[in-house]
Enzyme design. Structure first.
Site, PDB file in Angstrom:
ATOM      1  N   LEU A  10       0.841  -1.200   0.000  1.00  0.00           N
ATOM      2  CA  LEU A  10       0.000   0.000   0.000  1.00  0.00           C
ATOM      3  C   LEU A  10       0.876   1.250   0.000  1.00  0.00           C
ATOM      4  O   LEU A  10       1.711   1.432   0.892  1.00  0.00           O
ATOM      5  CB  LEU A  10      -0.909   0.029   1.227  1.00  0.00           C
ATOM      6  CG  LEU A  10      -1.833  -1.181   1.429  1.00  0.00           C
ATOM      7  CD1 LEU A  10      -2.811  -0.904   2.574  1.00  0.00           C
ATOM      8  CD2 LEU A  10      -2.592  -1.518   0.143  1.00  0.00           C
ATOM      9  N   ALA A  11       0.680   2.073  -1.004  1.00  0.00           N
ATOM     10  CA  ALA A  11       1.512   3.282  -1.125  1.00  0.00           C
ATOM     11  C   ALA A  11       0.724   4.427  -1.752  1.00  0.00           C
ATOM     12  O   ALA A  11       1.256   5.222  -2.514  1.00  0.00           O
ATOM     13  CB  ALA A  11       2.742   2.968  -1.960  1.00  0.00           C
ATOM     14  N   ARG A  17       2.969  14.820   5.913  1.00  0.00           N
ATOM     15  CA  ARG A  17       3.902  15.270   6.951  1.00  0.00           C
ATOM     16  C   ARG A  17       5.363  15.349   6.484  1.00  0.00           C
ATOM     17  O   ARG A  17       6.203  15.913   7.165  1.00  0.00           O
ATOM     18  CB  ARG A  17       3.792  14.373   8.187  1.00  0.00           C
ATOM     19  CG  ARG A  17       2.622  14.778   9.082  1.00  0.00           C
ATOM     20  CD  ARG A  17       2.524  13.897  10.292  1.00  0.00           C
ATOM     21  NE  ARG A  17       1.985  12.590   9.963  1.00  0.00           N
ATOM     22  CZ  ARG A  17       2.087  11.526  10.753  1.00  0.00           C
ATOM     23  NH1 ARG A  17       2.731  11.613  11.897  1.00  0.00           N
ATOM     24  NH2 ARG A  17       1.557  10.375  10.395  1.00  0.00           N
ATOM     25  N   GLU A 154      -8.044   1.218  16.414  1.00  0.00           N
ATOM     26  CA  GLU A 154      -7.202   2.373  16.125  1.00  0.00           C
ATOM     27  C   GLU A 154      -7.163   3.272  17.352  1.00  0.00           C
ATOM     28  O   GLU A 154      -8.140   3.368  18.105  1.00  0.00           O
ATOM     29  CB  GLU A 154      -7.747   3.142  14.920  1.00  0.00           C
ATOM     30  CG  GLU A 154      -7.533   2.434  13.603  1.00  0.00           C
ATOM     31  CD  GLU A 154      -6.072   2.055  13.354  1.00  0.00           C
ATOM     32  OE1 GLU A 154      -5.227   2.943  13.225  1.00  0.00           O
ATOM     33  OE2 GLU A 154      -5.762   0.844  13.311  1.00  0.00           O
ATOM     34  N   ASN A 359      50.392   6.330 -16.359  1.00  0.00           N
ATOM     35  CA  ASN A 359      50.504   7.230 -15.213  1.00  0.00           C
ATOM     36  C   ASN A 359      49.962   8.610 -15.572  1.00  0.00           C
ATOM     37  O   ASN A 359      50.399   9.209 -16.560  1.00  0.00           O
ATOM     38  CB  ASN A 359      51.966   7.338 -14.787  1.00  0.00           C
ATOM     39  CG  ASN A 359      52.093   8.101 -13.481  1.00  0.00           C
ATOM     40  OD1 ASN A 359      51.923   7.551 -12.409  1.00  0.00           O
ATOM     41  ND2 ASN A 359      52.372   9.397 -13.590  1.00  0.00           N
TER      42      ASN A 359
HETATM   43  C1  UD1 Z   1      -1.849   2.058  10.212  1.00  0.00           C
HETATM   44  C2  UD1 Z   1      -2.773   1.054  10.915  1.00  0.00           C
HETATM   45  C3  UD1 Z   1      -2.443   1.021  12.408  1.00  0.00           C
HETATM   46  C4  UD1 Z   1      -0.989   0.646  12.591  1.00  0.00           C
HETATM   47  C5  UD1 Z   1      -0.078   1.609  11.809  1.00  0.00           C
HETATM   48  C6  UD1 Z   1       1.333   1.096  11.825  1.00  0.00           C
HETATM   49  C7  UD1 Z   1      -4.922   0.979   9.735  1.00  0.00           C
HETATM   50  C8  UD1 Z   1      -6.319   1.457   9.728  1.00  0.00           C
HETATM   51  N1  UD1 Z   1      -4.162   1.440  10.704  1.00  0.00           N
HETATM   52  O1  UD1 Z   1      -2.160   3.337  10.724  1.00  0.00           O
HETATM   53  O2  UD1 Z   1      -3.257   0.083  13.069  1.00  0.00           O
HETATM   54  O3  UD1 Z   1      -0.644   0.672  13.947  1.00  0.00           O
HETATM   55  O4  UD1 Z   1      -0.496   1.689  10.425  1.00  0.00           O
HETATM   56  O5  UD1 Z   1       2.213   2.013  11.254  1.00  0.00           O
HETATM   57  O6  UD1 Z   1      -4.552   0.216   8.885  1.00  0.00           O
HETATM   58  N2  UD1 Z   1      -2.692   3.938   2.484  1.00  0.00           N
HETATM   59  C9  UD1 Z   1      -3.244   3.844   1.222  1.00  0.00           C
HETATM   60  N3  UD1 Z   1      -4.483   4.337   0.993  1.00  0.00           N
HETATM   61  C10 UD1 Z   1      -5.228   4.889   1.968  1.00  0.00           C
HETATM   62  C11 UD1 Z   1      -4.688   4.984   3.266  1.00  0.00           C
HETATM   63  C12 UD1 Z   1      -3.419   4.507   3.483  1.00  0.00           C
HETATM   64  O7  UD1 Z   1      -2.590   3.336   0.301  1.00  0.00           O
HETATM   65  O8  UD1 Z   1      -6.360   5.285   1.668  1.00  0.00           O
HETATM   66  C13 UD1 Z   1      -1.339   3.424   2.722  1.00  0.00           C
HETATM   67  C14 UD1 Z   1      -0.376   4.510   3.106  1.00  0.00           C
HETATM   68  O9  UD1 Z   1       0.287   4.995   1.957  1.00  0.00           O
HETATM   69  C15 UD1 Z   1       0.587   3.790   4.036  1.00  0.00           C
HETATM   70  C16 UD1 Z   1      -0.282   2.721   4.678  1.00  0.00           C
HETATM   71  O10 UD1 Z   1      -1.397   2.548   3.837  1.00  0.00           O
HETATM   72  O11 UD1 Z   1       1.624   3.171   3.329  1.00  0.00           O
HETATM   73  C17 UD1 Z   1      -0.704   3.061   6.095  1.00  0.00           C
HETATM   74  O12 UD1 Z   1      -1.501   4.210   6.089  1.00  0.00           O
HETATM   75  P1  UD1 Z   1      -1.426   5.289   7.251  1.00  0.00           P
HETATM   76  O13 UD1 Z   1      -2.421   6.334   6.954  1.00  0.00           O
HETATM   77  O14 UD1 Z   1      -0.021   5.703   7.431  1.00  0.00           O
HETATM   78  O15 UD1 Z   1      -1.930   4.419   8.494  1.00  0.00           O
HETATM   79  P2  UD1 Z   1      -1.686   4.721  10.028  1.00  0.00           P
HETATM   80  O16 UD1 Z   1      -2.660   5.749  10.484  1.00  0.00           O
HETATM   81  O17 UD1 Z   1      -0.258   4.943  10.274  1.00  0.00           O
END
Ligand code: UD1
Ligand code: CA
Length: 452
Positions: A10-11, A17, A154, A359
């Site tokens: 997932l990216a 931030r 969460e 050289n």
């Molecule tokens: C997530 C977890 C949390 C965990 C934490 C660990 C969920 C709901 N929460 O929270 O339980 O403790 O990671 O670091 O899964 N992303 C998408 N599409 C979206 C949202 C996110 O691709 O719509 C990807 C982001 O790019 C990222 C990852 O999913 O790589 C995590 O998303 P992020 O929003 O960072 O989740 P956290 O709130 O950190």
């Protein structure tokens, strides 16, 4: 028979931030984009497929995933919503699906493999990697009862007793591929953020009577990169790992903490590295070579028994053969140094091909740029380039030729020839004292003029 696994990365998150024009997962860590570290970990699991989920228009991110396919999540509506975007690409896949985050680059293959193995052994519908966090506040909490993971809450949605739990969600989940579409379809967004949380899959699977497990891993592997400070912290961890691996492989470093390696740096046994050396990407160094203090080296294959530095800079596209010496304040760029060739002091050798055992004298410049094009300098084997020569490219110096010191070479020099590219010296006998007298008088006159 073990069913093969697929990996979803997932990216598609915004990464706000980082405060950067560059997508978060492309920020460099040990010279590689963050996501490439995740892909390396995933690849080592030998999955049948790796699918990236990216944001609309994130062309450069798709390129970083190549040759692996990517799918676009049209809006960032949560991790479950993102996983749903990958379903079409996983069609027909029946083995476990491993979901990882593109911004969690420190996870090791060994830890993830442990999760996959545990899920298989215990026939769990879902397995989650958890960790005990020094500060659990940013993470989802794993609620475990009698050895079963019941649900993930969460932080924002947790009550006081749930907040007291310090067993946290790393985000790495291994989910039964045949159940995945049904679990994702059942996830709703009735939470504080109105997002579809992948973590909800746990409670849904439990309600249907499936087994769900949580496995503990080391906190250091689960550092997620959300800010520049976290990126810097991750760089420290990665550097420590790379240094430790190099030392273990037989590389000497007098002060490992000051040696900066890239994720792909290849150092043979008995390579020795002085303090304050930086390796960019694409470097390999052969056995017995020595990289002395304060070198900056990128994009070069260095052979065996070479001596580099101190204070040398090697730029991409170079190839340095066995036994070559590159000394202080010498810069190479896109240059091949043949076996045993030497450039020991103060030289710029760019776009050049230097033959065996030749050289290159102190102060030599390969004049490769005329303001419009870059041109090559070719020096044959056993040639001698005297100090402070300018080789105006394109130019060729033949085998065994001798370019005298201080020459400006604009024409090819054939093999075995001596080339003088400088004005003939004029020596005037007994003229030093009269010259001094003349200069002294001139200075005195100028001083008198100023007083007036
Ligand atoms: C997530 C977890 C949390 C965990 C934490 C660990 C969920 C709901 N929460 O929270 O339980 O403790 O990671 O670091 O899964 N992303 C998408 N599409 C979206 C949202 C996110 O691709 O719509 C990807 C982001 O790019 C990222 C990852 O999913 O790589 C995590 O998303 P992020 O929003 O960072 O989740 P956290 O709130 O950190
Ligand atoms: Ca995160």
């Amino acid at each position: 028979m073990k069913s093969p696994i697929a990996v979803v990365v997932l990216a598609a998150g915004a990464g706000t931030r980082m405060k950067s024009a560059l997508p978060k997962v492309l920020h460099p860590l040990a010279g590689w984009p963050l996501v490439r570290h995740v892909l390396q970990t995933a690849t080592r699991l030998k999955p049948v497929k790796i699918v990236g989920v990216i944001a609309p228009g994130a062309k450069a991110v798709a390129q970083a995933f190549a040759p692996h396919p990517t799918v676009v999540q049209k809006q960032p509506l949560g991790t479950a919503h993102a996983a749903r975007a990958a379903l079409a690409a996983l069609k027909g896949h029946r083995g476990p699906v491993l979901v990882v985050f593109g911004d969690c680059p420190l996870i090791t293959t060994a830890t993830v493999q442990r999760l996959v193995d545990a899920c298989r052994q215990q026939a769990a519908a879902i397995g989650v990697l958890g960790f005990y966090a020094r500060d659990p506040s940013p993470y989802g909490r794993l609620i475990v009862r009698r050895g079963m993971l019941e649900r993930i809450v969460e932080s924002r949605d947790a009550d006081e007793s749930e907040k007291a739990v310090d067993f946290c969600n790393s985000g790495v989940m291994c989910i039964d591929g045949t159940l995945l579409p049904h679990l994702l379809a059942a996830i709703k967004n009735d939470n504080v953020k109105r997002e579809f949380y992948l973590t909800e899959a746990v409670a849904i699977a439990r309600a249907k009577g499936h087994g769900v497990i949580a496995l503990e891993g080391p906190e250091s592997e689960f550092l997620g990169i959300n800010s520049r400070a976290e990126l810097a912290a991750a760089e420290k961890v990665v550097q420590q790992r790379l240094r430790a691996a190099a030392l273990e492989a037989g590389v000497s470093m007098v002060d490992p903490d000051t040696v900066w390696l890239a994720a792909d740096t290849k150092l043979a046994a008995d390579v020795s590295i002085g303090p304050n050396v930086r390796f960019g990407t694409g470097v390999s160094v052969g056995a017995g070579s020595e990289i002395k203090a304060f070198c900056d080296i990128e994009g070069v294959r260095i052979g065996r028994g070479a001596q580099i530095g101190p204070f040398a800079r090697i730029r991409p596209g170079s190839d340095v053969a066995d036994g070559v010496h590159i000394g202080n304040f010498v810069e190479l760029k896109a240059t091949r140094m043949g076996r045993g060739a030497k450039a020991n002091h103060l030289a710029y050798v760019g776009d050049s091909d230097i033959g065996e055992a030749s050289n290159i004298g102190a102060g030599t410049i390969a004049v490769n740029y005329d303001g419009y094009g870059k041109w090559r300098t070719v020096v044959g084997p056993q040639a001698f380039i005297g100090s402070n020569s300018s080789l105006i490219a394109p130019v060729r110096i033949g085998r065994g030729a001798n370019v005298t010191a201080g020459s400006v070479i604009t024409e090819d020099v054939p093999a075995g020839a001596v080339a003088f590219g400088r004005a003939r010296q004029v020596t005037k006998k007994r003229r030093a004292d009269p010259l001094r007298a003349k200069l002294k008088a001139r200075a005195a006159t100028a001083k008198r003029e100023r007083r007036k």
